[in-house]
Design an enzyme around this catalytic site. Sequence first.
Site, mmCIF file in Angstrom:
data_model
loop_
_atom_site.group_PDB
_atom_site.id
_atom_site.type_symbol
_atom_site.label_atom_id
_atom_site.label_comp_id
_atom_site.label_asym_id
_atom_site.label_seq_id
_atom_site.Cartn_x
_atom_site.Cartn_y
_atom_site.Cartn_z
ATOM 1 N N CYS A 56 7.796 55.346 -2.708
ATOM 2 C CA CYS A 56 7.105 55.002 -1.467
ATOM 3 C C CYS A 56 7.642 55.801 -0.275
ATOM 4 O O CYS A 56 6.875 56.252 0.576
ATOM 5 C CB CYS A 56 7.268 53.514 -1.165
ATOM 6 S SG CYS A 56 6.982 52.395 -2.540
ATOM 7 N N ASP A 57 8.967 55.948 -0.204
ATOM 8 C CA ASP A 57 9.592 56.408 1.033
ATOM 9 C C ASP A 57 10.354 57.729 0.933
ATOM 10 O O ASP A 57 10.848 58.236 1.951
ATOM 11 C CB ASP A 57 10.560 55.327 1.547
ATOM 12 C CG ASP A 57 9.843 54.020 1.857
ATOM 13 O OD1 ASP A 57 8.675 54.082 2.276
ATOM 14 O OD2 ASP A 57 10.444 52.943 1.660
ATOM 15 N N CYS A 62 12.305 51.621 -2.688
ATOM 16 C CA CYS A 62 11.245 52.348 -3.394
ATOM 17 C C CYS A 62 11.244 53.821 -3.001
ATOM 18 O O CYS A 62 10.713 54.184 -1.956
ATOM 19 C CB CYS A 62 9.883 51.721 -3.110
ATOM 20 S SG CYS A 62 8.526 52.532 -3.974
#
Length: 313
Positions: free
Chosen positions: A139-140, A136
């Site tokens: 997300c990261d 992701c």
Amino acid sequence: MSSTRHTRVLIIGSGPAGYTAGVYASRAMLEPLLVQGIQPGGQLTITTEVENWPGETEIQGPDLMQNMEAHARAVGTEIVSDIITSVDLSKRPFVAQSDGGTTYTADALILATGAQARWLGLPTEEKFKGFGVSACATCDGFFYRGKEVVVIGGGNTAVEEALFLTKFATKVTLIHRRDELRAEKILQNRLFKNPKIEVLWDHTVEEVLGNDAPLSVTGVKAKHVKSGEETVVPCDGFFVAIGHAPASELVKDQLETHMGGYVVTAPDSTATSTPGVFAAGDLTDHKYRQAVTSAGMGCMAALEAEHFLAEQE
């Protein structure tokens, strides 16, 4: 020992969508029962820092899910550690069989079983998950400011992840096993025009390279699909973008699905093709796949279940 339990609202799944549905259904005095499933807390329990949850500058994924579970319990959601193995949506009340031998019947059903990223299945990929290996970018990606990263895949997801990562990384290498991408042409055009992105064609990733103390990624070993020649691509992060698989096995033959198994819902709604059955979170969301959007859909599902039951009465 087998038993049967009835509830007005049965929630299957325990990620942000499931727990939020529990909070709202409890506040509506529906006394919901939530069955956690095989991975209580969902995908966030295998992430580390979460920096995009409103109200939390930074929180560990498992801690966030523990907080959500505690909130759902505090307002009255009954949470059961069990796994639903089959459901019958052909009649009401709906019937769900569990691995623990309990038969649950429900007047309304909220499905929040989520989805899981497809992985390559490499031992080193598993070893570095959360320590440089991710599925992701949204997300990261933030953690790779000023660093080099590798993305594997050839569809829309891979190209979108690669483009997103250029906001942070100094270089993004996209590895694809073929000599052309499957992504939409408009996305491909953006990719090829971006000076930060380099494409490595006709290669597969054989191994993730890294350090043990502390766990960190230093590169990936890629192999040419025709010649077999191996290449080491240095990187600080490796993003697997070969798609997601919605956990719709329970209902794939009973509800309308599309795009590889995602449950179809009515526009601006969580209502499925069966009245009284609602779907929320990554099970139905092939576009955003964020914890906060899943939570929003969990809220919607609970409110819609409340309206559905009120109309029945």
